[in-house]
Each structure stands twice: as C-alpha cells, then as structure tokens.
Design a protein around this motif. Structure first.
Motif, PDB file in Angstrom:
ATOM      1  N   GLN A 135     -14.710 -10.056 -33.280  1.00  0.00           N
ATOM      2  CA  GLN A 135     -14.461 -10.711 -32.829  1.00  0.00           C
ATOM      3  C   GLN A 135     -12.909 -11.064 -32.101  1.00  0.00           C
ATOM      4  O   GLN A 135     -11.933 -11.487 -31.425  1.00  0.00           O
ATOM      5  N   ARG A 136     -11.974 -10.380 -33.072  1.00  0.00           N
ATOM      6  CA  ARG A 136     -10.098 -10.409 -32.620  1.00  0.00           C
ATOM      7  C   ARG A 136      -9.593  -9.401 -31.692  1.00  0.00           C
ATOM      8  O   ARG A 136      -9.067  -9.557 -30.615  1.00  0.00           O
ATOM      9  N   ALA A 137     -11.021  -8.294 -31.510  1.00  0.00           N
ATOM     10  CA  ALA A 137     -10.094  -7.128 -30.568  1.00  0.00           C
ATOM     11  C   ALA A 137     -10.955  -7.622 -29.385  1.00  0.00           C
ATOM     12  O   ALA A 137     -10.666  -7.663 -28.066  1.00  0.00           O
ATOM     13  N   ASP A 138     -11.996  -8.925 -29.145  1.00  0.00           N
ATOM     14  CA  ASP A 138     -12.695  -9.339 -28.233  1.00  0.00           C
ATOM     15  C   ASP A 138     -11.974 -10.668 -27.978  1.00  0.00           C
ATOM     16  O   ASP A 138     -11.628 -10.882 -26.446  1.00  0.00           O
ATOM     17  N   SER A 139     -10.408 -10.987 -28.893  1.00  0.00           N
ATOM     18  CA  SER A 139     -10.168 -12.471 -28.157  1.00  0.00           C
ATOM     19  C   SER A 139      -8.919 -11.554 -27.223  1.00  0.00           C
ATOM     20  O   SER A 139      -8.132 -12.484 -26.927  1.00  0.00           O
ATOM     21  N   GLY A 140      -8.747 -10.068 -27.242  1.00  0.00           N
ATOM     22  CA  GLY A 140      -7.505  -9.537 -25.828  1.00  0.00           C
ATOM     23  C   GLY A 140      -6.141  -9.585 -26.772  1.00  0.00           C
ATOM     24  O   GLY A 140      -5.522  -9.799 -26.292  1.00  0.00           O
ATOM     25  N   GLY A 141      -6.518  -9.649 -28.298  1.00  0.00           N
ATOM     26  CA  GLY A 141      -4.753  -9.815 -28.945  1.00  0.00           C
ATOM     27  C   GLY A 141      -3.979  -8.628 -28.212  1.00  0.00           C
ATOM     28  O   GLY A 141      -4.928  -7.470 -28.816  1.00  0.00           O
ATOM     29  N   GLY A 142      -3.185  -8.844 -28.316  1.00  0.00           N
ATOM     30  CA  GLY A 142      -2.430  -8.170 -27.653  1.00  0.00           C
ATOM     31  C   GLY A 142      -2.294  -7.141 -26.071  1.00  0.00           C
ATOM     32  O   GLY A 142      -1.658  -6.260 -25.667  1.00  0.00           O
ATOM     33  N   GLY A 143      -2.837  -8.276 -25.610  1.00  0.00           N
ATOM     34  CA  GLY A 143      -3.216  -7.536 -24.009  1.00  0.00           C
ATOM     35  C   GLY A 143      -3.815  -6.566 -23.746  1.00  0.00           C
ATOM     36  O   GLY A 143      -4.916  -5.531 -24.650  1.00  0.00           O
ATOM     37  N   GLY A 144      -3.267  -6.320 -22.662  1.00  0.00           N
ATOM     38  CA  GLY A 144      -3.788  -4.975 -21.718  1.00  0.00           C
ATOM     39  C   GLY A 144      -3.507  -3.473 -22.355  1.00  0.00           C
ATOM     40  O   GLY A 144      -3.623  -2.195 -22.530  1.00  0.00           O
ATOM     41  N   LEU A 145      -1.862  -3.418 -23.562  1.00  0.00           N
ATOM     42  CA  LEU A 145      -1.374  -2.898 -24.069  1.00  0.00           C
ATOM     43  C   LEU A 145      -1.978  -1.993 -25.492  1.00  0.00           C
ATOM     44  O   LEU A 145      -3.027  -0.850 -25.428  1.00  0.00           O
ATOM     45  N   HIS A 146      -3.726  -3.015 -25.584  1.00  0.00           N
ATOM     46  CA  HIS A 146      -4.970  -1.886 -26.714  1.00  0.00           C
ATOM     47  C   HIS A 146      -5.839  -1.621 -25.898  1.00  0.00           C
ATOM     48  O   HIS A 146      -7.023  -1.937 -26.742  1.00  0.00           O
ATOM     49  N   ARG A 147      -6.108  -1.887 -24.581  1.00  0.00           N
ATOM     50  CA  ARG A 147      -8.045  -1.378 -24.159  1.00  0.00           C
ATOM     51  C   ARG A 147      -7.765  -0.652 -24.827  1.00  0.00           C
ATOM     52  O   ARG A 147      -9.178  -0.382 -24.229  1.00  0.00           O
ATOM     53  N   TRP A 148      -6.817   0.694 -24.519  1.00  0.00           N
ATOM     54  CA  TRP A 148      -7.983   2.421 -25.317  1.00  0.00           C
ATOM     55  C   TRP A 148      -8.209   1.838 -26.573  1.00  0.00           C
ATOM     56  O   TRP A 148      -9.113   2.298 -26.743  1.00  0.00           O
ATOM     57  N   GLU A 149      -8.026   1.084 -27.149  1.00  0.00           N
ATOM     58  CA  GLU A 149      -8.594   1.170 -28.965  1.00  0.00           C
ATOM     59  C   GLU A 149     -10.051  -0.147 -28.251  1.00  0.00           C
ATOM     60  O   GLU A 149     -10.432   0.294 -29.993  1.00  0.00           O
ATOM     61  N   ARG A 150      -9.333  -1.236 -28.230  1.00  0.00           N
ATOM     62  CA  ARG A 150     -10.650  -2.098 -28.058  1.00  0.00           C
ATOM     63  C   ARG A 150     -12.104  -1.613 -27.963  1.00  0.00           C
ATOM     64  O   ARG A 150     -12.967  -1.511 -27.998  1.00  0.00           O
ATOM     65  N   ASP A 151     -12.215  -0.603 -26.784  1.00  0.00           N
ATOM     66  CA  ASP A 151     -13.358   0.319 -26.362  1.00  0.00           C
ATOM     67  C   ASP A 151     -13.318   1.964 -26.351  1.00  0.00           C
ATOM     68  O   ASP A 151     -12.329   2.436 -25.416  1.00  0.00           O
ATOM     69  N   THR A 152     -13.819   2.597 -27.414  1.00  0.00           N
ATOM     70  CA  THR A 152     -13.434   3.724 -27.272  1.00  0.00           C
ATOM     71  C   THR A 152     -15.443   4.378 -27.063  1.00  0.00           C
ATOM     72  O   THR A 152     -15.100   5.892 -26.947  1.00  0.00           O
ATOM     73  N   THR A 153     -15.517   4.252 -26.441  1.00  0.00           N
ATOM     74  CA  THR A 153     -16.969   4.662 -25.664  1.00  0.00           C
ATOM     75  C   THR A 153     -16.710   6.036 -24.841  1.00  0.00           C
ATOM     76  O   THR A 153     -15.848   5.635 -23.852  1.00  0.00           O
ATOM     77  N   SER A 154     -17.104   7.061 -25.124  1.00  0.00           N
ATOM     78  CA  SER A 154     -16.901   7.973 -23.868  1.00  0.00           C
ATOM     79  C   SER A 154     -17.669   8.108 -22.723  1.00  0.00           C
ATOM     80  O   SER A 154     -18.686   7.750 -22.771  1.00  0.00           O
TER      81      SER A 154
END
Length: 272
Positions: A12-31
């Motif tokens: 849920q925290r990841a979905d909220s977008g905390g940290g903005g675009g800097l964390h885009r690679w952490e929120r979705d690690t699917t190859s």
C-alpha cells in the motif's frame, strides 16, 4: 502484525507513490521480456526524441539562419571576454573539464558505471539490468539528437582564438556539454535514488559525489565557452539536450505503480 499484513502494508505504501519517481524501479521489479523492452525503448525514448530533435533543430535554425541570426555575433562578446581573461591556470583547468565531456571519457565512464550498477543489481542492490542501463540510454539518446542536428544545421564556431582543434561538426548544440549532462546528471539521479549509504564515511562520499556530478555539466559547458569552442547558446542547447535524454532514460521502461509489491502482497494472501 503478521508477516502477510506487513507485506500488504508495504504494498500500500508503494502504491501511494511515496518518494515519487526516484523509487519507480523499486516499486515494480517484474522482469520485462525482450519485446516489452524494445517496445518501450521505441515508444518512450525514440518517439519523444524525434519530437525533441525537431524542436532543437527548429531552435537552431532560428539562431543560425532565422530571425535571431545576429545572436551569434552578440554572443561572441562573451567569448572575447574570456579570451582577454585567459590565464595559464584557467587554460589547464578548462582543459580538464573539457576532457570530462569528450567521447573517450564519456564512453569509458559510462561503461564502468553501467557495469558497477549491473553488478550491484545482481548482488541484490539497486534495481536490475533495466535500471542499470539508464546512463547508457541517456548518453545514446542525446548523441543521436546531437548527430542529426549537427548533420542538418551548420553553425560556425566563435570567431576567436581557440584552445582546442575544431571538430568537423557544427557548433550547435555542444556535443561535450550534452554528453556530460547525459552521463553525469544521469548518474546523479541514480546515486540519489540509491538512498543513504551505510556508515557516515560512505554517506559523506556519496554526498560529495552528488555535488560533483551535478556541477560537472555546468563546468564542462563553461570550459567549452572559455576555450572558444562554443557560443553560450550552443552549451545551453547541449545542457537541455542532456536533461531531456536523462528524463527519458529514467522513464524508458514502463513500471506499474507498486506492481512488484502487489505481486508479493497477493502471494502472501494466498499463503495465509
């Protein structure tokens, strides 16, 4: 709180977008598949670069052959000022910063950086291969725009004594400045996204690195004007070219907001 609940909370925290675009690679690690990667490179990098190329080419035409053709003569006043104030130390320092933006340096630093990021990804660190190639995508994108703009637009270099040999390419935009911005600003964003380092010494080095990476494009731009190789508008165009390339490179692969976290949370619920 159970392990499953904890994972759901993280999702849920990841979905909220905390940290903005800097964390885009952490929120979705699917190859991504090879097809998905090529599709996104085309739609999210190549297509926008074509539009940016047209805009930069049009801007260059306005300055070289269009209504603002007299700008070059006015800008040379800046170059002449630097010529009048050149010193031995200034010549040496500007040469070092100019080297920081030449092709050999840019390619060498980029390959080493990508290799280190790839290694860090394989050992469980930042992102995966698709985030490790961000600097490579950035310098490649700006280089393509630079090549085609200089191919179609011929702008003479400043009419002042030069401290470097003039390459055969047009003065607009500055290739050194664009490449330096693409690489060093790209690495700045990556290093920022990595977050604080473990230990005060490493964190101190990281902060110093962030400052150096952020300053390098501007210092390369200043060095190119100082050495009589470019007008001010050339290096401004180079800076913008690099910034656009970095933004596109950072977003080159579409990522779902919390996609990876959703997958882990759903897996946890099934195992409850």
């Amino acid at each position: 709180m159970s392990t499953a609940s904890t994972r759901t909370h993280v999702a849920q925290r990841a979905d909220s977008g905390g940290g903005g675009g800097l964390h885009r690679w952490e929120r979705d690690t699917t190859s991504p598949s090879a097809g998905e990667a090529l599709r996104d490179l085309g739609l999210r990098v190549a297509v926008p670069l074509v539009a940016w190329f047209g805009l930069l080419l049009g801007t260059g035409w306005l300055i070289v052959d269009g209504p603002f053709a007299g700008l070059g003569s006015a800008e040379e006043g800046v170059n002449r000022w630097f010529v009048q104030h050149r010193t031995g130390a200034g010549n040496t320092i500007s040469q070092l910063f100019s080297y920081a933006g030449n092709t050999i340096t840019i390619v060498g630093v980029c390959l080493v950086a990508v290799a280190l990021l790839w290694w860090r990804a394989r050992t469980g660190g930042f992102g995966h291969w698709w985030s490790a190639v961000v600097p490579l995508v950035a310098i490649s994108g700006q280089a393509l725009v630079f090549f085609f703009v200089t191919l179609l637009l011929a702008r003479d270099r400043p009419d002042v004594p030069k401290l470097d040999e003039s390459p055969p390419t047009s003065s607009f935009p500055s290739g050194h400045t664009g490449a330096a911005t693409g690489l060093y600003l790209g690495l700045f964003v990556v290093l920022l996204a990595l977050g604080p380092a473990r230990g005060s010494l490493l964190e101190g080095l990281r902060r110093v690195g962030l400052v150096v990476l952020l300053l390098l494009p501007f210092l390369v731009a200043l060095a190119r004007v100082y050495r009589g190789m470019h007008h001010v508008s050339d290096v401004v165009a180079g800076l913008l070219n690099g910034v656009v390339a970095v933004w596109l490179a950072w977003h080159w692969l579409r990522r779902s907001r919390g996609g990876g976290a959703h997958t882990r949370a759903n897996h946890a619920r099934k195992n409850e």
